[in-house]
Design an enzyme around this catalytic site. Structure first.
Site, PDB file in Angstrom:
ATOM      1  N   TYR A  37      -0.135   9.715 -75.382  1.00 16.47           N
ATOM      2  CA  TYR A  37      -0.625  10.970 -75.958  1.00 16.47           C
ATOM      3  C   TYR A  37      -0.430  10.970 -77.461  1.00 16.47           C
ATOM      4  CZ  TYR A  37       4.174  12.737 -76.513  1.00 16.47           C
ATOM      5  OH  TYR A  37       5.477  12.909 -76.903  1.00 16.47           O
ATOM      6  N   ARG A 112      -2.362   4.030 -55.197  1.00 12.99           N
ATOM      7  CA  ARG A 112      -1.042   3.768 -55.773  1.00 12.99           C
ATOM      8  C   ARG A 112      -0.644   2.309 -55.633  1.00 12.99           C
ATOM      9  NH1 ARG A 112       4.464   3.739 -55.031  1.00 12.99           N
ATOM     10  NH2 ARG A 112       5.652   4.944 -56.592  1.00 12.99           N
ATOM     11  N   HIS A 114       1.767  -0.482 -58.359  1.00 10.58           N
ATOM     12  CA  HIS A 114       2.399  -0.632 -59.666  1.00 10.58           C
ATOM     13  C   HIS A 114       1.609  -1.538 -60.607  1.00 10.58           C
ATOM     14  CE1 HIS A 114       5.788   1.154 -57.541  1.00 10.58           C
ATOM     15  NE2 HIS A 114       6.379   1.350 -58.718  1.00 10.58           N
ATOM     16  N   LYS A 159       4.070   5.977 -77.515  1.00 10.31           N
ATOM     17  CA  LYS A 159       4.048   7.436 -77.327  1.00 10.31           C
ATOM     18  C   LYS A 159       3.552   7.729 -75.915  1.00 10.31           C
ATOM     19  CE  LYS A 159       3.053  11.646 -79.941  1.00 10.31           C
ATOM     20  NZ  LYS A 159       4.459  12.013 -80.150  1.00 10.31           N
TER      21      LYS A 159
END
Length: 296
Positions: A37, A112, A114, A159
């Site tokens: 972000y 899902r 990883h 970030k």
């Protein structure tokens, strides 16, 4: 129930309102915090150091192996439309309102796993709101902070939306009635929960190195520029806990705090216990940069 305000936002190519924005429960940002972000301040309808924010967004996305889904010009266009829409909803001209633009990109929607999938489309989200700046009392008297060991991961330079470590760190200061938590890793300063930290000693501004242990705030470059323009020595290096304890001045910087003096650390006065002369120079320089950015 905590009802969301009808703030304008942008999600995956469409402008809408926060209560109406929807993503899949299988978005990897929701499942893994697999995203990044940016938070861009805008003064009077003009985004502040936008190019630097875009450069950091590119760096963060690159670390996650996500291609930037928009060009810098497209990001600017989306942000500008949101700012105008939000100002109109408040009954004011966009040039009469300071706003904070939040940008988020996640890897996208997938079952899902990883392992990072490479064949999915990133989720793009942008929103804006009124920017809340420090109060006159906070600027005039300084703020209180507490310290803690830095228990977060070692990729703080990204970030990332995976902010549970920052949430825990900020809660430490909230529970103590302080504004921020100044953190140390192996006895050396890293950063605060949501701010960079600056030490002033003997008239010199000291900051932590730009490495993987801290998020390089956009104000890193700005503070260095202000110091250079005003003849204030500036250095980035490892800073010990002892040096922080005996600082003449201690400062926080972030998009919303801008530059803010810390006058109390763990209940002990920092320096004279009042905002110091270097802070006065930095906030004056910051004000000049803001005024310049307001010019179209």
């Amino acid at each position: 129930m905590n009802t969301l305000p009808p703030l304008p936002c942008y999600l995956n190519g469409a402008f809408t309102l926060l209560p109406d924005a929807r993503i899949s429960v299988m978005d990897r940002g929701f499942i893994f915090g697999d995203g990044v972000y940016e938070v861009v301040p805008a003064y009077g309808g003009q985004m502040f150091r936008f190019a630097q924010h875009m450069a950091r967004l590119d760096r963060s996305l690159g670390e996650l192996r996500i291609a930037n889904p928009l060009t810098h010009a497209q990001w600017a266009e989306v942000a500008q439309q949101l700012m105008v829409t939000f100002a109109a909803s408040q009954g004011v001209d966009v040039h009469d309102l300071d706003q904070l633009i939040y940008i988020q990109v996640t890897r996208g929607v997938a079952m899902r796993d990883h392992v990072m999938p490479t064949d999915i489309t990133p989720t793009v989200f942008v929103m804006t709101n009124t920017m809340k700046l420090p109060t006159e009392a906070q600027r005039g008297q300084g703020v209180a902070c507490v310290t803690a060991d830095d228990f977060r991961w070692e990729k703080a330079h990204i970030k990332s939306t995976s902010l549970l470590g920052a949430v825990f760190a900020r809660q430490i200061s909230f529970d103590a009635g302080a504004l921020e938590t100044v953190m140390f890793r192996d006895g050396f300063l890293s950063e605060a929960a949501a701010s960079n930290v600056w030490v002033v000693k003997g008239g010199k501004v000291l900051g932590t190195p730009k490495d993987n242990l801290v998020l390089e705030g956009i104000r890193y470059g700005l503070i260095e520029e202000i110091c250079r323009a005003r003849g204030i020595p500036f250095e980035l290096r490892r800073i010990s806990r002892e040096e922080v304890r005996h600082a003449d001045e201690l400062l926080l910087s972030s998009a919303t705090k801008e530059v803010l003096p810390v006058t109390l650390l763990d209940g002990q006065a920092v320096g004279s216990g009042r905002p110091g002369p270097v802070y006065a120079h930095l906030i004056a320089g910051y004000g000049e940069a803001k005024a310049q950015s307001r010019q179209p």
